[in-house]
Design an enzyme around this catalytic site. Sequence first.
Site, PDB file in Angstrom:
ATOM      1  N   CYS A  55      33.488  32.534  43.540  1.00 24.31           N
ATOM      2  CA  CYS A  55      34.608  33.458  43.307  1.00 24.31           C
ATOM      3  C   CYS A  55      34.464  34.712  44.177  1.00 24.31           C
ATOM      4  O   CYS A  55      33.395  35.325  44.214  1.00 24.31           O
ATOM      5  CB  CYS A  55      34.619  33.850  41.828  1.00 24.31           C
ATOM      6  SG  CYS A  55      35.901  35.025  41.420  1.00 24.31           S
ATOM      7  N   CYS A  64      33.856  41.565  38.905  1.00 22.88           N
ATOM      8  CA  CYS A  64      34.462  41.133  37.641  1.00 22.88           C
ATOM      9  C   CYS A  64      33.356  40.968  36.601  1.00 22.88           C
ATOM     10  O   CYS A  64      32.272  40.476  36.901  1.00 22.88           O
ATOM     11  CB  CYS A  64      35.180  39.804  37.874  1.00 22.88           C
ATOM     12  SG  CYS A  64      35.771  39.020  36.363  1.00 22.88           S
ATOM     13  N   CYS A 119      26.539  31.080  18.921  1.00 25.59           N
ATOM     14  CA  CYS A 119      26.927  31.488  20.276  1.00 25.59           C
ATOM     15  C   CYS A 119      26.150  32.738  20.683  1.00 25.59           C
ATOM     16  O   CYS A 119      26.468  33.362  21.686  1.00 25.59           O
ATOM     17  CB  CYS A 119      28.433  31.730  20.345  1.00 25.59           C
ATOM     18  SG  CYS A 119      29.013  32.951  19.168  1.00 25.59           S
TER      19      CYS A 119
END
Length: 441
Positions: free
Chosen positions: A76, A82, A393
Amino acid sequence: MEEKKNDQKKVLQLKIDKLVSGGKGLGRHENKVYFVKYTAPNELVEIEVIKEKRDYGEGKLLKVIIPSNARVEPVCPHYGVCGGCQLQHISYEEQVRQKVEIFKEQLQRVGKIKELPPVEAIPSPQPYGYRIRAQFHVDSGKLGFVEDETLREIKGYGDIVDIETCPVLHPRINELIPDLKRVSVEYKNLREVHVTYSPNRDEALIKLVAEGGLTRQDLHRVKNGFLPPWVVGVGSYKRVGRELIRQEFVGRDYTFIAAKGFTYRVTAESFVQNNYLLWDRFIETILPGERRGYCLDTFCGIGFFTIPFSEHAFFVEGSDMNHYAIADANYNAKINGRPNTLFLRATPSQHMKRHLDKEIDTVLFDPPRSGLDRRDLEVLKELQPDRIVYVSCNPSTLARDLGKILSWGIYRYDKAYVIDLFPQTAHIESVNFLSKVEEKI
Ligand SMILES: C[S@@+](CC[C@H](N)C(=O)[O-])C[C@H]1O[C@@H](n2cnc3c(N)ncnc32)[C@H](O)[C@@H]1O
């Protein structure tokens, strides 16, 4: 290692020993540890110290002097700016290996768990294009994700990183980006766009969060004038803290997904597992090897695990605090013909409390990142099911909770899987199996 001070800047050379939670590399200089993003184990790097505390520091990568064999070119163009991905510079095989190591380290360091079970890794079939949910930040034609945390700290605020595509997203979500940007030019009060895509139905639901909200008329205009016909429903939502509250919805507010031969309705408000390529494998991982008795699936959402699990158990009760998810789960039990299930709106402690007078076989937990709370653990200790399946998670809250559960001396930690739902990011998902220690004769 070498140390230079240029114009007040402290520059160091470090060897990176390993990755730690959050995906940062850890290196040592004069008995102090430094954390550096975008590095890989065994690399020699030059860093600028950007934070100096008494017992640790943080560095910004200036130069990779000797790269790791696992270093790869990030896919990317926004990588490093980001805030979405942390590991694109590391080969996918090495990412998975590092996640297993970080997972074990958290169990030992945070949970003080001395004897670790066998830990098996389940990689994603593809390391890109796997995500079927996206939460974009938008501002007048800019659409993307919030900037990397360190850049935010340095500047004191976070810009939106304006993207054209995001390689971890399903290609269909990427197709929507130009349309969504046009919506945000038209509606300058738009702040967030949440997309859920069903790869089974090839359709999407969109939630829009705008300052002051959007009217039904606006939503009709957006749906019919800006978005393709496979966006079947669009809603206007208000953000209240971490929650989105529905104001208006036009079109259909649900879609269907399919996993492991089951069909699930998912309403726009319900949670759905992000990596569709691992849905079947994820369900297979939690299914028991032998027939089970009365089981509880807390944090059950749409019944993603409850419904398949019920084929291997006498009865499974699911619970969740989200009433949309409970409505979906009830509907899903019907369409999949699972009469030995029941769903209720409850927290895990409320749910387990109803069964203190029963023999419970398995309790499954799949909490959000915060893990279990004190009440959940207290009631679990009273209930003492034969088995605990903990889907997590967040290895740090998992380690905290398992550390407590194991300290009771009632359970043995049998097995763990690190299932890589989030390639290219530092997120670590795991499935953990505990069973009651046999009574000594
Ligand atoms: C990680 S999701 C898991 C959902 C489901 N197991 C699945 O695989 O799709 C966590 C779920 O916990 C629910 N939840 C969050 N906080 C809760 C709480 N305090 N009590 C009960 N459920 C909660 C959310 O609504 C969400 O459905």
